[in-house]
Design a protein around this motif. Structure first.
Motif, mmCIF file in Angstrom:
data_model
loop_
_atom_site.group_PDB
_atom_site.id
_atom_site.type_symbol
_atom_site.label_atom_id
_atom_site.label_comp_id
_atom_site.label_asym_id
_atom_site.label_seq_id
_atom_site.Cartn_x
_atom_site.Cartn_y
_atom_site.Cartn_z
ATOM 1 N N HIS A 112 53.653 36.443 77.623
ATOM 2 C CA HIS A 112 51.971 37.086 77.145
ATOM 3 C C HIS A 112 51.497 38.033 77.811
ATOM 4 C CE1 HIS A 112 51.630 32.709 76.440
ATOM 5 N NE2 HIS A 112 52.056 32.229 78.134
ATOM 6 N N SER A 113 52.484 38.660 78.525
ATOM 7 C CA SER A 113 52.275 40.124 77.969
ATOM 8 C C SER A 113 53.005 41.333 77.629
ATOM 9 C CB SER A 113 53.026 40.702 79.751
ATOM 10 O OG SER A 113 54.254 40.386 79.946
ATOM 11 N N ILE A 114 53.205 40.385 76.560
ATOM 12 C CA ILE A 114 54.092 41.499 75.116
ATOM 13 C C ILE A 114 52.548 41.606 74.539
ATOM 14 C CG2 ILE A 114 55.510 41.652 73.085
ATOM 15 C CD1 ILE A 114 56.923 39.805 74.627
ATOM 16 N N PRO A 115 52.396 43.266 73.858
ATOM 17 C CA PRO A 115 51.216 43.728 73.646
ATOM 18 C C PRO A 115 51.505 42.949 71.767
ATOM 19 C CG PRO A 115 51.972 45.786 74.052
ATOM 20 C CD PRO A 115 53.406 44.644 74.945
ATOM 21 N N GLN A 116 50.519 42.132 71.350
ATOM 22 C CA GLN A 116 49.978 42.193 69.864
ATOM 23 C C GLN A 116 50.517 42.279 68.974
ATOM 24 O OE1 GLN A 116 48.182 39.285 69.771
ATOM 25 N NE2 GLN A 116 48.450 39.247 67.437
ATOM 26 N N HIS A 117 50.793 43.857 68.835
ATOM 27 C CA HIS A 117 51.448 44.569 67.777
ATOM 28 C C HIS A 117 52.810 44.582 67.888
ATOM 29 C CE1 HIS A 117 51.480 47.445 71.116
ATOM 30 N NE2 HIS A 117 52.293 47.934 70.141
ATOM 31 N N ILE A 118 53.392 44.031 68.881
ATOM 32 C CA ILE A 118 54.802 43.748 69.315
ATOM 33 C C ILE A 118 55.101 42.223 68.537
ATOM 34 C CG2 ILE A 118 56.478 43.206 70.664
ATOM 35 C CD1 ILE A 118 55.799 46.327 70.236
ATOM 36 N N HIS A 119 54.369 41.455 68.827
ATOM 37 C CA HIS A 119 53.885 40.409 68.274
ATOM 38 C C HIS A 119 54.326 40.056 67.006
ATOM 39 C CE1 HIS A 119 54.375 37.788 71.843
ATOM 40 N NE2 HIS A 119 53.117 38.003 72.666
ATOM 41 N N ILE A 120 53.514 40.729 66.031
ATOM 42 C CA ILE A 120 53.415 40.948 65.296
ATOM 43 C C ILE A 120 54.899 41.798 64.622
ATOM 44 C CG2 ILE A 120 52.334 41.892 62.627
ATOM 45 C CD1 ILE A 120 49.469 42.236 64.491
ATOM 46 N N LEU A 121 55.207 42.722 65.574
ATOM 47 C CA LEU A 121 56.292 43.760 64.041
ATOM 48 C C LEU A 121 57.311 42.148 64.289
ATOM 49 C CD1 LEU A 121 57.990 45.939 63.808
ATOM 50 C CD2 LEU A 121 58.211 46.334 66.284
ATOM 51 N N VAL A 122 57.453 41.550 65.728
ATOM 52 C CA VAL A 122 58.622 40.799 65.872
ATOM 53 C C VAL A 122 58.910 39.992 64.948
ATOM 54 C CG1 VAL A 122 59.518 39.051 67.484
ATOM 55 C CG2 VAL A 122 59.206 40.944 68.398
ATOM 56 N N ALA A 123 57.120 39.066 64.121
ATOM 57 C CA ALA A 123 57.035 38.021 63.381
ATOM 58 C C ALA A 123 57.580 38.622 62.156
ATOM 59 C CB ALA A 123 56.104 37.531 63.667
ATOM 60 N N ASP A 124 57.478 39.386 61.795
ATOM 61 C CA ASP A 124 57.752 40.560 60.120
ATOM 62 C C ASP A 124 59.433 40.572 60.114
ATOM 63 O OD1 ASP A 124 55.127 40.579 59.621
ATOM 64 O OD2 ASP A 124 54.976 42.184 60.279
ATOM 65 N N ILE A 125 60.172 41.033 61.363
ATOM 66 C CA ILE A 125 61.500 41.343 61.304
ATOM 67 C C ILE A 125 62.153 39.980 60.983
ATOM 68 C CG2 ILE A 125 63.411 42.177 62.985
ATOM 69 C CD1 ILE A 125 61.646 43.895 64.499
ATOM 70 N N TYR A 126 61.460 38.718 61.488
ATOM 71 C CA TYR A 126 62.360 37.842 61.410
ATOM 72 C C TYR A 126 61.985 36.736 59.436
ATOM 73 C CZ TYR A 126 62.178 32.670 61.221
ATOM 74 O OH TYR A 126 62.078 31.436 60.552
ATOM 75 N N ILE A 127 60.762 37.096 59.858
ATOM 76 C CA ILE A 127 61.070 37.798 57.545
ATOM 77 C C ILE A 127 61.566 38.102 57.331
ATOM 78 C CG2 ILE A 127 58.874 37.010 56.290
ATOM 79 C CD1 ILE A 127 58.611 34.783 57.612
ATOM 80 N N LEU A 128 61.572 39.038 57.622
ATOM 81 C CA LEU A 128 62.471 40.539 56.808
ATOM 82 C C LEU A 128 63.522 40.983 57.242
ATOM 83 C CD1 LEU A 128 59.247 42.956 56.924
ATOM 84 C CD2 LEU A 128 60.018 41.557 54.372
ATOM 85 N N LEU A 129 64.250 40.290 57.977
ATOM 86 C CA LEU A 129 65.682 41.161 58.795
ATOM 87 C C LEU A 129 66.787 40.275 57.749
ATOM 88 C CD1 LEU A 129 67.490 43.223 59.750
ATOM 89 C CD2 LEU A 129 67.212 40.665 62.069
ATOM 90 N N PRO A 130 66.365 38.554 57.818
ATOM 91 C CA PRO A 130 67.255 38.326 57.829
ATOM 92 C C PRO A 130 67.800 38.522 55.965
ATOM 93 C CG PRO A 130 66.234 37.192 58.493
ATOM 94 C CD PRO A 130 65.593 37.653 58.495
ATOM 95 N N PRO A 131 67.090 38.098 54.932
ATOM 96 C CA PRO A 131 67.606 38.892 53.627
ATOM 97 C C PRO A 131 67.457 40.677 53.524
ATOM 98 C CG PRO A 131 64.713 37.906 54.074
ATOM 99 C CD PRO A 131 65.878 38.181 55.302
ATOM 100 N N THR A 132 66.930 40.801 53.913
ATOM 101 C CA THR A 132 67.032 42.196 54.120
ATOM 102 C C THR A 132 68.533 42.576 54.665
ATOM 103 O OG1 THR A 132 65.516 42.851 54.889
ATOM 104 C CG2 THR A 132 67.445 44.551 55.319
#
Length: 175
Positions: free
Chosen positions: A129-149
């Motif tokens: 909950h203390s993690i900034p919103q932009h970090i949540h978005i970045l981590v979620a994007d990494i989850y979507i992009l990292l494995p297929p990359t």
């Protein structure tokens, strides 16, 4: 081919059965004024954060689904690799064993890239909950992009012909 079709159908059925209740739980909820998700794709917890009511049931169901999927998947993977290792260790040639182990290492790397990034994004939404919103978005994007990359990179590095061509390409460019 019938085995592949049956396994594909089971995976599809599991996805539908696991995701559908979460959608029906969200459908009954009242949303706040804004309905804009601050993510680049529609993630369940991002939608849950738009709800103005109590979302403990949704959060509990999300935790259940995540751990059930990870638990079942990892169990099947461990059982499969145990069986594979049993067969590989019975091979007569150590060269053939090494080649099989190298293939298994590639598979495990791809699996880890998917599950580690997915588990991290899942846990940061629930407990960070203390993690900034932009970090949540970045981590979620990494989850979507990292494995297929990394998937073609991991498998490509194991292919000798591709590795040799990359070396020649870098030598031409003087790198």
């Amino acid at each position: 081919m019938p085995v592949v079709a049956a396994l594909g159908s089971l995976v599809l059925l599991r996805g539908v059965l696991m995701v559908s209740p979460g959608c029906f739980l969200l459908r009954r909820k009242a949303f706040c004024q804004h309905r804009v998700i601050s993510h680049s794709y529609c993630e369940h917890m991002a939608v849950v954060k738009l709800v103005c009511e109590d979302t403990r049931v949704n959060a509990a169901y999300g935790i259940f689904v995540a751990f059930a999927v990870i638990g079942v998947d990892l169990t099947v993977i461990v059982v499969s690799y145990t069986m594979i290792l049993g067969v590989v260790l019975k091979l007569s040639s150590s060269d053939t064993q090494l080649k099989a182990f190298n293939t298994c290492v590639s598979h495990v790397c791809v699996i880890l890239a998917f599950y580690v990034s997915g588990l991290f994004t899942f846990l940061t939404h629930r407990f960070g909950h203390s993690i900034p919103q932009h970090i949540h978005i970045l981590v979620a994007d990494i989850y979507i992009l990292l494995p297929p990359t990394v998937n073609p990179i991991i498998y490509g590095v194991r292919t000798k012909q591709l590795r040799d061509k990359i070396v020649v390409l870098f030598q031409r460019k003087g790198i």
